[in-house]
Design a protein around this motif. Sequence first.
Motif, short mmCIF file in Angstrom:
data_model
loop_
_atom_site.label_atom_id
_atom_site.label_comp_id
_atom_site.label_asym_id
_atom_site.label_seq_id
_atom_site.Cartn_x
_atom_site.Cartn_y
_atom_site.Cartn_z
N GLY A 240 12.46 67.70 126.08
CA GLY A 240 12.45 69.05 125.52
C GLY A 240 11.64 69.20 124.25
O GLY A 240 11.55 70.30 123.70
N ASN A 241 11.04 68.10 123.75
CA ASN A 241 10.22 68.21 122.54
C ASN A 241 8.92 67.44 122.71
O ASN A 241 8.83 66.52 123.53
CB ASN A 241 11.00 67.73 121.32
N PRO A 242 7.88 67.77 121.92
CA PRO A 242 6.54 67.17 122.11
C PRO A 242 6.49 65.66 121.94
O PRO A 242 5.63 65.00 122.54
CB PRO A 242 5.70 67.87 121.03
N GLY A 243 7.40 65.08 121.15
CA GLY A 243 7.35 63.64 120.92
C GLY A 243 8.31 62.85 121.78
O GLY A 243 8.37 61.62 121.67
N GLY A 244 9.07 63.53 122.64
CA GLY A 244 10.05 62.84 123.46
C GLY A 244 11.17 62.21 122.65
O GLY A 244 11.81 61.25 123.11
N LEU A 245 11.45 62.74 121.47
CA LEU A 245 12.47 62.18 120.59
C LEU A 245 13.87 62.47 121.11
O LEU A 245 14.15 63.57 121.58
CB LEU A 245 12.32 62.76 119.18
N GLN A 246 14.74 61.48 121.02
CA GLN A 246 16.12 61.65 121.41
C GLN A 246 16.90 62.22 120.23
O GLN A 246 16.81 61.69 119.12
CB GLN A 246 16.74 60.31 121.84
N LEU A 247 17.65 63.28 120.45
CA LEU A 247 18.41 63.91 119.37
C LEU A 247 19.87 63.49 119.47
O LEU A 247 20.49 63.57 120.53
CB LEU A 247 18.29 65.43 119.46
N GLN A 248 20.41 63.06 118.35
CA GLN A 248 21.81 62.66 118.27
C GLN A 248 22.52 63.58 117.28
O GLN A 248 22.18 63.64 116.12
CB GLN A 248 21.93 61.21 117.82
N MET A 249 23.54 64.26 117.77
CA MET A 249 24.27 65.24 116.96
C MET A 249 25.67 64.71 116.64
O MET A 249 26.31 64.09 117.49
CB MET A 249 24.36 66.55 117.75
N SER A 250 26.12 64.94 115.42
CA SER A 250 27.48 64.55 115.05
C SER A 250 28.06 65.56 114.07
O SER A 250 27.34 66.23 113.34
CB SER A 250 27.50 63.14 114.45
N GLY A 251 29.38 65.66 114.05
CA GLY A 251 30.07 66.61 113.19
C GLY A 251 31.34 67.06 113.89
O GLY A 251 31.71 66.53 114.95
N PRO A 252 32.03 68.05 113.34
CA PRO A 252 31.67 68.74 112.09
C PRO A 252 32.04 67.92 110.86
O PRO A 252 33.02 67.18 110.87
CB PRO A 252 32.50 70.02 112.17
N TRP A 253 31.24 68.07 109.80
CA TRP A 253 31.48 67.40 108.54
C TRP A 253 31.68 68.44 107.42
O TRP A 253 31.20 69.57 107.54
CB TRP A 253 30.29 66.51 108.16
N PRO A 254 32.33 68.06 106.35
CA PRO A 254 32.29 68.92 105.16
C PRO A 254 30.83 69.10 104.74
O PRO A 254 30.00 68.21 104.98
CB PRO A 254 33.08 68.12 104.12
#
Length: 265
Positions: A240-254
């Motif tokens: 889904g992005n031009p560099g093929g980067l893997q996105l890692q999401m975490s949260g929720p945080w303060p």
Amino acid sequence: MNDPLYLFGLVPADTAIVPAGVGVDGTHPLERLELGDLTAIVSTIPRQEFVGPEAEERLRDLAWVGPRALRHQAVIRDLMDQGPVVPVRFATLFSDAENLRARITRHQAALSAFLERTRDQAEWSVKALHDRKSDLARITERTLAERATELTALAPGRRYFEEQKLRKAVESGLSTTLAEACRWLYERLSETATEACKVRLQAKEQSGLALDMAANWAFLIARSAPDAFKQTVDALSGPGNPGGLQLQMSGPWPPYSFSPRLDES
């Protein structure tokens, strides 16, 4: 000399937030310290634990810092679950209540504005990851194969020189591609956030991740909208992005990354 106060965070004075448990030393209870429109969540801390030459050595010992930092985070998470909070960095100490009061008064406007701005908001982390070694090897192999006929026709010394130039060009090109992809991703993700900021990158030894970190971001997201934000992150990850980067999401945080700094004048 009295033991100092350890500050965890600040909450609006008109909320019924009740701190539970003990401070980072595992002994002294958490307390509310009323400071006008704000309430500080504090505990007393033994002076020798955080002040002096021996304390400086302990603060470099991860085995000592680790459980105390986790306790610090747990207290702030508990406050966040009850209402808006200004999270404060680990090991923020004040000599006494008056010193703390003076510092908070100096930053009163910024702190109150922050609490209002982040009410019903939480911080989410998104890291852009890739395997740099593998990416370099793959692109280098493809590039050398494309130039194989031309390189084979060269004298050995000249061929070695040209191959090294190509390797450097591949590395530079990959860095440019990743930077452009990160800018593109940051812009897309920021469109769905209340606020966004860039966070310091970490090496794999620090992050504990198997992949290299190309970017590290923090986003302030409405508590009612994490699912929509996650869908955006998932859609932009990998292909889904031009560099093929893997996105890692975490949260929720303060909202640590957006919090005013109390050590600034």
